[in-house]
Design a protein around this motif. Structure first.
Motif, mmCIF file in Angstrom:
data_model
loop_
_atom_site.group_PDB
_atom_site.id
_atom_site.type_symbol
_atom_site.label_atom_id
_atom_site.label_comp_id
_atom_site.label_asym_id
_atom_site.label_seq_id
_atom_site.Cartn_x
_atom_site.Cartn_y
_atom_site.Cartn_z
ATOM 1 N N GLU A 154 16.196 16.765 16.147
ATOM 2 C CA GLU A 154 15.451 17.262 17.233
ATOM 3 C C GLU A 154 14.184 17.015 16.866
ATOM 4 N N GLN A 155 13.487 16.962 15.438
ATOM 5 C CA GLN A 155 12.268 16.803 14.984
ATOM 6 C C GLN A 155 12.064 15.195 15.117
ATOM 7 N N ARG A 156 12.964 14.403 15.048
ATOM 8 C CA ARG A 156 13.045 12.765 14.889
ATOM 9 C C ARG A 156 12.486 12.483 13.443
ATOM 10 N N LEU A 157 13.334 13.124 12.529
ATOM 11 C CA LEU A 157 12.927 12.686 10.973
ATOM 12 C C LEU A 157 14.073 11.619 10.863
ATOM 13 N N TRP A 158 13.718 10.479 10.873
ATOM 14 C CA TRP A 158 14.577 9.407 10.529
ATOM 15 C C TRP A 158 14.059 8.822 9.578
ATOM 16 N N SER A 159 15.018 8.371 8.641
ATOM 17 C CA SER A 159 14.647 7.395 7.531
ATOM 18 C C SER A 159 14.043 5.993 7.908
ATOM 19 N N VAL A 160 13.006 5.752 7.007
ATOM 20 C CA VAL A 160 12.139 4.492 7.307
ATOM 21 C C VAL A 160 13.169 3.140 7.379
ATOM 22 N N PHE A 161 14.425 3.458 6.474
ATOM 23 C CA PHE A 161 15.434 2.338 6.310
ATOM 24 C C PHE A 161 16.540 2.665 7.477
ATOM 25 N N SER A 162 16.242 3.313 8.321
ATOM 26 C CA SER A 162 17.509 3.348 9.298
ATOM 27 C C SER A 162 17.832 2.218 10.059
ATOM 28 N N LYS A 163 18.900 1.765 10.486
ATOM 29 C CA LYS A 163 18.910 0.551 11.001
ATOM 30 C C LYS A 163 19.385 0.747 12.684
ATOM 31 N N LYS A 164 19.303 2.094 13.088
ATOM 32 C CA LYS A 164 19.685 2.426 14.541
ATOM 33 C C LYS A 164 18.491 1.933 15.557
ATOM 34 N N ARG A 165 18.841 1.200 16.394
ATOM 35 C CA ARG A 165 17.899 0.651 17.405
ATOM 36 C C ARG A 165 17.151 1.834 18.114
ATOM 37 N N GLY A 166 15.706 1.517 18.079
ATOM 38 C CA GLY A 166 14.887 2.297 18.749
ATOM 39 C C GLY A 166 14.362 3.268 17.815
ATOM 40 N N LEU A 167 14.907 3.840 16.625
ATOM 41 C CA LEU A 167 14.522 4.735 15.848
ATOM 42 C C LEU A 167 13.219 4.643 14.967
ATOM 43 N N ASN A 168 13.507 3.338 14.507
ATOM 44 C CA ASN A 168 12.346 2.843 13.560
ATOM 45 C C ASN A 168 10.916 2.501 14.245
ATOM 46 N N PRO A 169 9.892 3.354 13.903
ATOM 47 C CA PRO A 169 8.711 2.719 14.530
ATOM 48 C C PRO A 169 8.146 1.592 13.635
ATOM 49 N N LYS A 170 6.969 0.882 14.002
ATOM 50 C CA LYS A 170 6.662 -0.198 13.204
ATOM 51 C C LYS A 170 5.848 0.489 12.020
ATOM 52 N N ALA A 171 5.766 -0.323 10.924
ATOM 53 C CA ALA A 171 5.383 0.075 9.593
ATOM 54 C C ALA A 171 4.257 0.733 9.343
ATOM 55 N N GLY A 172 4.178 1.895 8.798
ATOM 56 C CA GLY A 172 3.023 2.697 9.030
ATOM 57 C C GLY A 172 1.564 1.834 8.405
ATOM 58 N N PRO A 173 0.454 2.770 9.090
ATOM 59 C CA PRO A 173 -0.864 2.231 8.549
ATOM 60 C C PRO A 173 -0.925 2.131 6.913
ATOM 61 N N PRO A 174 -1.709 1.296 6.474
ATOM 62 C CA PRO A 174 -1.799 1.228 4.860
ATOM 63 C C PRO A 174 -2.929 2.518 4.648
ATOM 64 N N VAL A 175 -2.627 3.151 3.448
ATOM 65 C CA VAL A 175 -3.287 4.359 2.975
ATOM 66 C C VAL A 175 -4.563 3.928 2.209
ATOM 67 N N HIS A 176 -4.517 2.473 1.737
ATOM 68 C CA HIS A 176 -5.682 1.767 1.048
ATOM 69 C C HIS A 176 -6.099 0.581 1.725
ATOM 70 N N ASP A 177 -7.365 -0.048 1.454
ATOM 71 C CA ASP A 177 -7.553 -1.222 1.858
ATOM 72 C C ASP A 177 -6.992 -2.393 0.771
ATOM 73 N N ASP A 178 -7.116 -3.594 1.109
ATOM 74 C CA ASP A 178 -6.436 -4.542 0.199
ATOM 75 C C ASP A 178 -7.793 -4.926 -0.685
ATOM 76 N N LEU A 179 -7.982 -4.403 -1.921
ATOM 77 C CA LEU A 179 -9.002 -4.657 -2.729
ATOM 78 C C LEU A 179 -8.954 -5.818 -3.747
ATOM 79 N N VAL A 180 -7.386 -6.317 -3.578
ATOM 80 C CA VAL A 180 -7.233 -7.449 -4.577
ATOM 81 C C VAL A 180 -7.581 -8.988 -3.792
ATOM 82 N N LEU A 181 -6.919 -9.077 -2.596
ATOM 83 C CA LEU A 181 -7.011 -10.405 -1.769
ATOM 84 C C LEU A 181 -6.492 -11.543 -2.741
ATOM 85 N N ARG A 182 -5.533 -11.283 -3.326
ATOM 86 C CA ARG A 182 -4.515 -12.505 -4.028
ATOM 87 C C ARG A 182 -5.297 -12.817 -5.464
ATOM 88 N N ASP A 183 -6.154 -12.054 -5.674
ATOM 89 C CA ASP A 183 -7.005 -12.347 -6.845
ATOM 90 C C ASP A 183 -6.558 -11.969 -8.074
#
Length: 383
Positions: free
Chosen positions: A184-213
Motif C-alpha cells: 500500500e505504501q509502495r515500499l519496495w526493495s531497491v533490489f526487487s526484480k519486478k517490472r515497474g516497481l524500481n525507480p531509477k537510481a536515487g540522486p547522490p547525497v554527496h558530490d564527486d570530490l575525487v574525480l578519479r584522482d
C-alpha cells in the motif's frame, strides 16, 4: 387534539344529509358535529363520487407517492454524484463511511445512502461509534515502523522489514500483513526484480570530490569504500571494506549475511575506532547503503566529508575495485566454501596477515601497507 370520526360514521352522516329531510344545521346538531364539519364532509363526498370536480383522496395519495419517489430519485442521484467525486480523488479513500456523514449533514437519509453505497446501516453505526478500530490503529503503527525501517535502509524489502519490525518497535505482525502494508505504501526493495516497481537510481547525497584522482599526501586524507559478495553453501556473504588510499590499508571492514545499511555503518564505525578521521573524505558509489539515513548521519556526526561517484561508472571507484579483484583471485575463487563462517575467517586472515603484512606493493616502494605507514609515521615525527 380530538380524535377523527370513523369513516363509516362520516359516510352515514353524509347519507342522511343528502336525503334533505332536515336542515344541515339540525342534522349536525343531532349527530354531535359542527355545521362546518358536516359541510366539509359533504364537499369531500361530492368530489369522491364525481358530483363536483376536484382531487380525490386516491389521486392525492398517488400524488404524494409520486412526489416521494421523485424526492428519493433526487437523493439517489445526489449520492451517486457525490460518490463519484469522492472516489475520483488523487488518493482514493479506503472507506465510504465518511461520505455518509457528509450526506447526512445535507439532510439525505442515512438508510438511503447506505443502501446506494452497498453496506448496511449497522456497519455504518458501528463505525460511527468507533471510527478507528484496534486493527486500524495497529496497522498505522506497523506502517510507521515499516516506513522508518525502509528509510533507514532502502535495500529492505517486506521480508527484512517483517524480521526487523518486532525487534525495532516491539510490534508483532505476520509476513503477509507486512507485505500488504508495504504494498500500500509502495515500499519496495531497491533490489526487487519486478517490472515497474524500481525507480531509477536515487540522486547522490554527496558530490564527486575525487574525480578519479586516487592520491593522498597523508594518512586518513581519502578513504574509499564499497561492498562485494560471494556465494557459500549457506548463502551469500557480504563484505564492506574501507581503504585508506595513502597506504592502501583496509582501515575498517564488516562482514554479514545481509547487504544492509548496518553493514556499511559497522565498517565505518570500525574505521573510526581504529583511526583518527580528521578532515577525511570518504568516497563511495551510489549504493543505497551509502545513501541511507544511518550512514549519512554517521558521516555528519564524525565530521567526515562524503563523496559519491556516478551510477554504473566503475572507474569512479577503481582503486577500491582493484582491492576486490585481488580478494576475488586470492580468496573467493580458490575453492568452494561450505559455510559463511569458514569464508569469513579466510577473508579476515587474508586481509590482516597477507594483504597488510606480507603483500608488497610497488606503488608503496615495495613495502607492505603496515610497513609504509610505520616508516612514514616515523619520518613525520622526525620532521
Amino acid at each position: 387534539m380530538p380524535k377523527a370520526f370513523p369513516k363509516e360514521f362520516r359516510n352515514d352522516v353524509v347519507a342522511v344529509a343528502r336525503r334533505g329531510e332536515a336542515p344541515i344545521s339540525r342534522i349536525a346538531k343531532d349527530f354531535g358535529v359542527s355545521e362546518s364539519c358536516l359541510q366539509r364532509w359533504l364537499k369531500i363526498a361530492d368530489v369522491e363520487d364525481g358530483i363536483k370536480p376536484g382531487v380525490t383522496q386516491a389521486d392525492a395519495a398517488e400524488l404524494r407517492e409520486a412526489k416521494k419517489r421523485i424526492r428519493l430519485l433526487e437523493q439517489e442521484n445526489e449520492i451517486l454524484r457525490r460518490a463519484a467525486a469522492y472516489l475520483s480523488q488523487a488518493s482514493p479513500p479506503q472507506m465510504m463511511f465518511p461520505l455518509v456523514l457528509d450526506l447526512a449533514a445535507d439532510r439525505i437519509p442515512i438508510a438511503v445512502a447506505c443502501r446506494m453505497l452497498g453496506f448496511s446501516k449497522q456497519a455504518f453505526f458501528r463505525w460511527r461509534a468507533n471510527p478507528v478500530s484496534q486493527r486500524d490503529w495497529d496497522n498505522a503503527h506497523l506502517t510507521n515502523a515499516a516506513v522508518d525501517l525502509h528509510r533507514d535502509d532502502p535495500a529492505f524489502g517486506y521480508r527484512f522489514i517483517s524480521d526487523e519490525i518486532e525487534a525495532e518497535s516491539g510490534l508483532r505482525a505476520s509476513e503477509r500483513r507486512v507485505w500488504r502494508l508495504c504494498s500500500e505504501q509502495r515500499l519496495w526493495s531497491v533490489f526487487s526484480k519486478k517490472r515497474g516497481l524500481n525507480p531509477k537510481a536515487g540522486p547522490p547525497v554527496h558530490d564527486d570530490l575525487v574525480l578519479r584522482d586516487f592520491t593522498a599526501t597523508r594518512p586518513d586524507q581519502l578513504w574509499l569504500t564499497d561492498i562485494t559478495e560471494h556465494w557459500t553453501d549457506e548463502g551469500k556473504l557480504y563484505l564492506c571494506a574501507i581503504k585508506d588510499i595513502h597506504s592502501n590499508r583496509i582501515v575498517g571492514y564488516s562482514l554479514d549475511s545481509r547487504m544492509t545499511a548496518d553493514l556499511a555503518v559497522a565498517a565505518l564505525r570500525n574505521a573510526i575506532a581504529l583511526r583518527d578521521p580528521v578532515g577525511t573524505t570518504l568516497h563511495s558509489d551510489r549504493g543505497s547503503q551509502f545513501r541511507s539515513r544511518k550512514f549519512v548521519e554517521l558521516l555528519r556526526e564524525t565530521g567526515i566529508t562524503g563523496s559519491m561517484g556516478r551510477v554504473g561508472a566503475c572507474a569512479d571507484n577503481a582503486a577500491m575495485e582493484s582491492f576486490f579483484s585481488l580478494l576475488q583471485k586470492n580468496v573467493l575463487n580458490k575453492r568452494r566454501w561450505h559455510s559463511r563462517q569458514e569464508l569469513r575467517l579466510e577473508i579476515v586472515t587474508w586481509i590482516e596477515r597477507t594483504y597488510h603484512r606480507r603483500r608488497r606493493q610497488r606503488r608503496l616502494g615495495r613495502l607492505t601497507p603496515i610497513e609504509f605507514e610505520i616508516i612514514n609515521s616515523k619520518a613525520a615525527h622526525a620532521a
